[in-house]
Every structure is written in C-alpha cells, then in structure tokens.
Scaffold this motif. Structure first.
Motif, mmCIF file in Angstrom:
data_model
loop_
_atom_site.group_PDB
_atom_site.id
_atom_site.type_symbol
_atom_site.label_atom_id
_atom_site.label_comp_id
_atom_site.label_asym_id
_atom_site.label_seq_id
_atom_site.Cartn_x
_atom_site.Cartn_y
_atom_site.Cartn_z
ATOM 1 N N PRO A 28 60.224 34.656 47.819
ATOM 2 C CA PRO A 28 60.724 33.423 48.433
ATOM 3 C C PRO A 28 59.656 32.571 49.125
ATOM 4 O O PRO A 28 59.838 31.372 49.287
ATOM 5 C CB PRO A 28 61.773 33.891 49.441
ATOM 6 N N VAL A 29 58.556 33.172 49.500
ATOM 7 C CA VAL A 29 57.459 32.407 50.110
ATOM 8 C C VAL A 29 56.985 31.316 49.152
ATOM 9 O O VAL A 29 56.573 30.230 49.567
ATOM 10 C CB VAL A 29 56.292 33.345 50.502
ATOM 11 N N ASN A 30 57.090 31.589 47.864
ATOM 12 C CA ASN A 30 56.620 30.619 46.874
ATOM 13 C C ASN A 30 57.397 29.311 46.912
ATOM 14 O O ASN A 30 56.858 28.265 46.566
ATOM 15 C CB ASN A 30 56.669 31.226 45.473
ATOM 16 N N PHE A 31 58.646 29.338 47.333
ATOM 17 C CA PHE A 31 59.419 28.106 47.431
ATOM 18 C C PHE A 31 58.806 27.183 48.488
ATOM 19 O O PHE A 31 58.731 25.974 48.309
ATOM 20 C CB PHE A 31 60.886 28.385 47.761
ATOM 21 N N LYS A 32 58.357 27.775 49.587
ATOM 22 C CA LYS A 32 57.713 26.989 50.647
ATOM 23 C C LYS A 32 56.367 26.471 50.182
ATOM 24 O O LYS A 32 56.007 25.319 50.461
ATOM 25 C CB LYS A 32 57.542 27.833 51.911
ATOM 26 N N LEU A 33 55.617 27.295 49.479
ATOM 27 C CA LEU A 33 54.311 26.866 48.980
ATOM 28 C C LEU A 33 54.461 25.702 48.008
ATOM 29 O O LEU A 33 53.714 24.719 48.086
ATOM 30 C CB LEU A 33 53.590 28.033 48.303
ATOM 31 N N LEU A 34 55.430 25.813 47.105
ATOM 32 C CA LEU A 34 55.658 24.735 46.156
ATOM 33 C C LEU A 34 56.127 23.470 46.866
ATOM 34 O O LEU A 34 55.724 22.364 46.503
ATOM 35 C CB LEU A 34 56.670 25.147 45.082
ATOM 36 N N SER A 35 56.923 23.621 47.901
ATOM 37 C CA SER A 35 57.378 22.452 48.669
ATOM 38 C C SER A 35 56.189 21.675 49.217
ATOM 39 O O SER A 35 56.165 20.442 49.164
ATOM 40 C CB SER A 35 58.283 22.881 49.822
ATOM 41 N N HIS A 36 55.220 22.392 49.744
ATOM 42 C CA HIS A 36 54.026 21.719 50.273
ATOM 43 C C HIS A 36 53.274 20.990 49.166
ATOM 44 O O HIS A 36 52.794 19.861 49.367
ATOM 45 C CB HIS A 36 53.114 22.716 50.975
ATOM 46 N N CYS A 37 53.177 21.597 48.011
ATOM 47 C CA CYS A 37 52.493 20.960 46.887
ATOM 48 C C CYS A 37 53.241 19.707 46.434
ATOM 49 O O CYS A 37 52.622 18.696 46.093
ATOM 50 C CB CYS A 37 52.335 21.952 45.734
ATOM 51 N N ILE A 38 54.560 19.761 46.439
ATOM 52 C CA ILE A 38 55.355 18.586 46.079
ATOM 53 C C ILE A 38 55.113 17.464 47.077
ATOM 54 O O ILE A 38 54.948 16.300 46.684
ATOM 55 C CB ILE A 38 56.853 18.950 45.987
ATOM 56 N N LEU A 67 63.115 19.530 51.627
ATOM 57 C CA LEU A 67 62.532 20.602 50.817
ATOM 58 C C LEU A 67 62.598 21.949 51.532
ATOM 59 O O LEU A 67 62.750 22.987 50.880
ATOM 60 C CB LEU A 67 61.089 20.261 50.439
ATOM 61 N N ALA A 68 62.507 21.951 52.845
ATOM 62 C CA ALA A 68 62.679 23.192 53.603
ATOM 63 C C ALA A 68 64.100 23.730 53.420
ATOM 64 O O ALA A 68 64.304 24.943 53.292
ATOM 65 C CB ALA A 68 62.366 22.969 55.081
ATOM 66 N N SER A 69 65.071 22.827 53.381
ATOM 67 C CA SER A 69 66.459 23.239 53.124
ATOM 68 C C SER A 69 66.612 23.802 51.722
ATOM 69 O O SER A 69 67.284 24.816 51.522
ATOM 70 C CB SER A 69 67.410 22.057 53.307
ATOM 71 N N VAL A 70 65.974 23.154 50.747
ATOM 72 C CA VAL A 70 66.017 23.647 49.369
ATOM 73 C C VAL A 70 65.432 25.053 49.315
ATOM 74 O O VAL A 70 66.033 25.966 48.738
ATOM 75 C CB VAL A 70 65.266 22.692 48.403
ATOM 76 N N ALA A 71 64.273 25.255 49.938
ATOM 77 C CA ALA A 71 63.631 26.571 49.941
ATOM 78 C C ALA A 71 64.521 27.613 50.623
ATOM 79 O O ALA A 71 64.639 28.744 50.139
ATOM 80 C CB ALA A 71 62.270 26.490 50.634
ATOM 81 N N ALA A 72 65.151 27.234 51.714
ATOM 82 C CA ALA A 72 66.035 28.167 52.431
ATOM 83 C C ALA A 72 67.240 28.543 51.572
ATOM 84 O O ALA A 72 67.650 29.716 51.537
ATOM 85 C CB ALA A 72 66.488 27.555 53.750
ATOM 86 N N ILE A 73 67.796 27.576 50.880
ATOM 87 C CA ILE A 73 68.959 27.839 50.017
ATOM 88 C C ILE A 73 68.551 28.760 48.867
ATOM 89 O O ILE A 73 69.271 29.704 48.532
ATOM 90 C CB ILE A 73 69.563 26.527 49.497
ATOM 91 N N LEU A 74 67.385 28.500 48.254
ATOM 92 C CA LEU A 74 66.941 29.345 47.159
ATOM 93 C C LEU A 74 66.605 30.760 47.627
ATOM 94 O O LEU A 74 66.706 31.706 46.860
ATOM 95 C CB LEU A 74 65.729 28.711 46.464
ATOM 96 N N SER A 75 66.243 30.904 48.883
ATOM 97 C CA SER A 75 65.889 32.217 49.447
ATOM 98 C C SER A 75 67.101 32.969 49.993
ATOM 99 O O SER A 75 67.024 34.181 50.213
ATOM 100 C CB SER A 75 64.877 32.032 50.594
ATOM 101 N N HIS A 76 68.183 32.292 50.220
ATOM 102 C CA HIS A 76 69.344 32.861 50.904
ATOM 103 C C HIS A 76 69.881 34.134 50.261
ATOM 104 O O HIS A 76 70.246 35.091 50.950
ATOM 105 C CB HIS A 76 70.448 31.808 50.993
#
Length: 141
Positions: A95-105, A129-138
C-alpha cells in the motif's frame, strides 16, 4: 470531507487531465520507477523501460480509475471498490506504493499545468489522492 471549493478545484484539474490520461499516467509511472525502483517488482510482466507502450497503457488505466473517483468525490469508496479488491486480494501491492505514485502524479500535474496547479489546487488534489490511496489500502486491514 471536501469543501465546495476543493471539489471545484479537483473537477477543474481533472477536466484538464482527462484528455491526457495515457500520456501523463505513463509519465507518472516512469517517475515512480525511476525514483522508487523497488516498485518495479509488481510489474515483472511489463516492459518498464521509459517510453514503453506498456507503461503508457497502464498509466492510462491508473489515471482513468482516478478520474472515476474524481467524478464522484462524495462516493469514492464505491467508485474504487473493485480496484481496491484487485490490489489487496490478487495483486497484493504494498500500500505504500499508492502514496508514492500519488506524489509522482502531483509532480506530473505541476509540470503540465503550471498556471492552473496553484497552491490551492495542489492542496485539494493532494488531499484527493491521499483519499484514493487510503481507499485502495483499506482492504489490506
């Protein structure tokens, strides 16, 4: 969760992103792989070389999924549910990768939308994007 101003900023930025989902999504993935090469482990089946068609296509898919969430900010959990299932149960992406990708976006948006990506727009889209990452990690819990 989101103010009317934030929703308007997210919608406005997404309106400018939508015609470029594959190109900008590919750029975001290229940045992800360059800056965080450990993320390539989940893409062994794909040519991760800069400029590859595989990266552009997958980047487009990522951005279109983000677009579906941007189109329904008040109901993002539903919009991202199947994607959350896929990543948690089948792909088992860290799930850390969702946050990393958010920063790249965010970097890609800042590069392509220098006048539109104001500090207010940046803050609203970062929150989104933080919400998107949280939802994908949930579903990992």
């Amino acid at each position: 969760m989101y103010s009317a101003t934030e929703k308007a900023l997210i919608a406005s930025i997404w309106e400018k992103v939508a015609p470029h989902t594959e190109e900008w999504g590919g750029e975001a993935l290229e940045r992800l792989f360059a800056v965080f090469p450990q993320t390539k482990i989940y893409f062994k089946h794909m040519n991760t070389s800069p400029g590859s068609a595989s990266i552009r296509v997958h980047g487009g898919k990522v951005m279109k999924a983000i677009g579906s969430a941007a189109g329904d900010v008040d109901n993002m959990v539903k919009a991202l549910s199947s994607l959350s299932d896929l990543h948690a149960y089948n792909l088992m992406v860290d799930p850390v990768n969702f946050k990393l990708l958010s920063h790249c976006i965010l970097v890609v948006l800042a590069v392509h939308l220098p006048s539109e990506f104001t500090s207010e727009a940046h803050l609203a889209f970062d929150k989104f994007l933080a919400s998107v990452a949280a939802i994908l990690s949930h579903k990992y819990r």
